[in-house]
Design an enzyme around this catalytic site. Structure first.
Site, PDB file in Angstrom:
ATOM      1  N   HIS A 182      18.534  -6.784   3.161  1.00  0.00           N
ATOM      2  CA  HIS A 182      19.000  -5.776   2.006  1.00  0.00           C
ATOM      3  C   HIS A 182      18.044  -5.877   1.083  1.00  0.00           C
ATOM      4  CE1 HIS A 182      22.808  -5.150   4.437  1.00  0.00           C
ATOM      5  NE2 HIS A 182      22.837  -6.230   4.483  1.00  0.00           N
ATOM      6  N   SER A 215      -8.497   1.511 -10.129  1.00  0.00           N
ATOM      7  CA  SER A 215      -7.999   2.629 -10.719  1.00  0.00           C
ATOM      8  C   SER A 215      -9.115   3.431 -11.514  1.00  0.00           C
ATOM      9  CB  SER A 215      -6.617   2.715 -11.581  1.00  0.00           C
ATOM     10  OG  SER A 215      -6.493   3.639 -12.364  1.00  0.00           O
ATOM     11  N   LYS A 270      -6.315  -2.524 -12.932  1.00  0.00           N
ATOM     12  CA  LYS A 270      -5.557  -2.332 -11.698  1.00  0.00           C
ATOM     13  C   LYS A 270      -6.202  -3.030 -10.460  1.00  0.00           C
ATOM     14  CE  LYS A 270      -2.392   0.539 -11.039  1.00  0.00           C
ATOM     15  NZ  LYS A 270      -1.085  -0.068 -10.250  1.00  0.00           N
ATOM     16  N   GLU A 309      -1.295   0.363   1.817  1.00  0.00           N
ATOM     17  CA  GLU A 309      -0.422   1.475   1.899  1.00  0.00           C
ATOM     18  C   GLU A 309      -1.084   2.739   2.816  1.00  0.00           C
ATOM     19  OE1 GLU A 309       0.358   2.056  -2.931  1.00  0.00           O
ATOM     20  OE2 GLU A 309      -1.740   1.815  -2.423  1.00  0.00           O
TER      21      GLU A 309
END
Ligand code: ARG
Length: 448
Positions: A156, A277, A283, A290
């Protein structure tokens, strides 16, 4: 641009329909397999007495020359043709003249495209299998290099119990090993057949279709001609197996993304595998991972589109079935690229052991081990669960460390726990060592 049909038509095909029905811009990827299928087909035609030795030789030479140009990369496709089958027929006519007019004897594009697609699937499945074993090797290497490193396991997405990194990566080895078996099962289920014709079979005797194609595969006549031209189960099985691989890679990608966050801080992904970024100078984003996660939607979509396209089609061949190609090619392309990226990225992650060790200090991770200790001392599990539950609640409420609680205090929960005992239990490596149920757990060679 010539067609493989047209005798009965007086009118020119409407240009919109011509454009709408065309498939050459994607089925050109079948060119190599179309040639291999044609080589097998002319062997059958020769055996059946439809081709003289001279005609056979001419056709064989022409098809092999086309195959050669495909392998060398000099094969150019004219996208104005209806499909790759038509284009190769036309090329052959230009190359070898009238002998080419016999090529399509006792053959229909309906059985031709089924065979081509099966050959394409076999080739690309074996490429995917090679890449899968490459990734399994990387995971085994990671597991072996981190034999003693323990991490908190999550259920979880909450701290559960300590596990070894070896077992964590071993889980992905298991998943991908099932993928290997799944793909092999799909291959086992593919029957390479010729002789279905358009739907009813051909006038050529079944025995003539028994021929060797490539060193490892043989062709035979179909058990059922109607099924042969209307079956796309193999496409659906492959798309399903590729979807499952994609799902596994997506979970691995997600774990790596999570672990690389500041909040987790378990790993550092090499910056060669990250992007930046355009606005935020600080970043370093895990975009490749992803996209592996995001591509899963396309893989599932491809599977769904073929499942839905096939549902309710009347037997046998229908043009709808042309629409299996783009999903099939697309899914293979996605999986092959994802596997390549993962194989390159994984050896370039670094573990931030200090952060992992800090998380392992969470005493809640050892609550089950403490309950197990009480069970060993004769307490019923349900009672043990309640006792440790109360101890954990007290710890969380007061902020007191269990390891620092006195014997007196521990006694108020159970006379069986002392400070020395809890110190022995609250230890990541001792916790991992205490688990005995997993076969070969200590054997490094488990994933060899
Ligand atoms: N392009 C077609 C496909 O991929 C080839 C078969 C066409 N057959 C026909 N009878 N129109 O399915």
């Amino acid at each position: 641009m010539s067609k493989m049909w047209g005798g009965r038509f007086k009118k020119k095909t409407n240009s919109l329909v011509e454009e709408f029905t065309r498939s050459i811009h994607f089925d050109k990827r079948l060119a190599e397999y179309d040639c291999l299928g044609s080589l097998a087909h002319i062997a059958v035609l020769k055996k059946a007495g439809f081709l003289s030795s001279r005609e056979y030789k001419k056709l064989e030479g022409g098809i092999k020359a086309i195959l050669d140009s495909i392998k060398k990369g000099s094969f150019k496709v004219d996208d104005s043709f209806e499909d790759i089958h038509t284009y190769i027929q036309d090329l052959l006519e230009k190359k070898v003249g009238r002998a080419a007019l016999k090529l399509h004897t006792s053959r229909s594009r309906n059985d031709q495209v089924a065979l081509d697609t099966k050959l394409y699937c076999m080739k690309n499945t074996s490429t995917a299998l090679g890449l899968l074993s490459g990734l399994i090797k990387e995971l085994v290497r990671l597991a072996r290099n981190n034999l003693t490193q323990v991490i908190p396991a999550y259920t979880h997405l909450q701290h559960a119990m300590p596990v070894s990194l070896y077992d964590y990566f071993g889980a992905y080895v298991e998943m991908l090993s099932r993928d290997v078996r799944r793909l092999k099962n799909v291959l086992d289920n593919i029957r390479l057949v010729m002789g279905a014709g358009a739907v009813a079979g051909t006038v050529i005797d079944a025995s003539k279709y028994n021929i060797k194609m490539m060193p490892s595969c043989s062709l035979s006549s179909p058990v059922n001609s109607v099924d042969t031209v209307s079956d796309r189960d193999f496409v659906i099985e492959i798309l399903s197996a590729l979807s499952i691989i994609g799902m596994h890679l997506s979970r691995l990608a997600e774990d790596m993304i999570l672990w690389s966050t500041k909040e987790f801080g378990f790993i550092e992904i090499d910056e060669a595998f990250c992007t930046g970024s355009s606005l935020m100078p600080q970043k370093k984003n895990p975009d490749a991972l992803e996209l592996i996660r995001g591509n899963t939607g396309r893989l599932y979509g491809n599977l769904m589109s073929v499942l839905v396209m096939m549902k309710g089609l009347p037997l046998s061949y229908n043009r709808d079935m042309q629409l299996d190609k783009e999903p099939l090619f697309g899914s293979f392309e996605i999986i092959q690229k994802e596997l390549e990226v993962m194989i390159a990225l994984l050896p370039n992650i670094k573990f931030k052991r200090e952060n992992i060790e800090k998380e392992l200090q969470d005493e809640c991770l050892y609550a089950t081990d403490m309950a197990d200790y009480l069970v060993q001392k004769g307490v019923a599990f349900k009672d043990a669960h309640a006792i440790i539950g109360k101890l954990v609640a007290y710890k969380l409420k007061t902020g007191k460390e269990i390891k620092k609680m006195s014997d007196e205090m521990l006694k108020s929960f159970t006379p069986l726990l002392t400070n020395r005992v809890v110190r022995g239990i609250i230890n990541p490596r001792a916790s991992v060592r205490s688990k005995k149920s997993v076969k070969g757990k200590k054997g490094v060679s488990r994933y060899a």
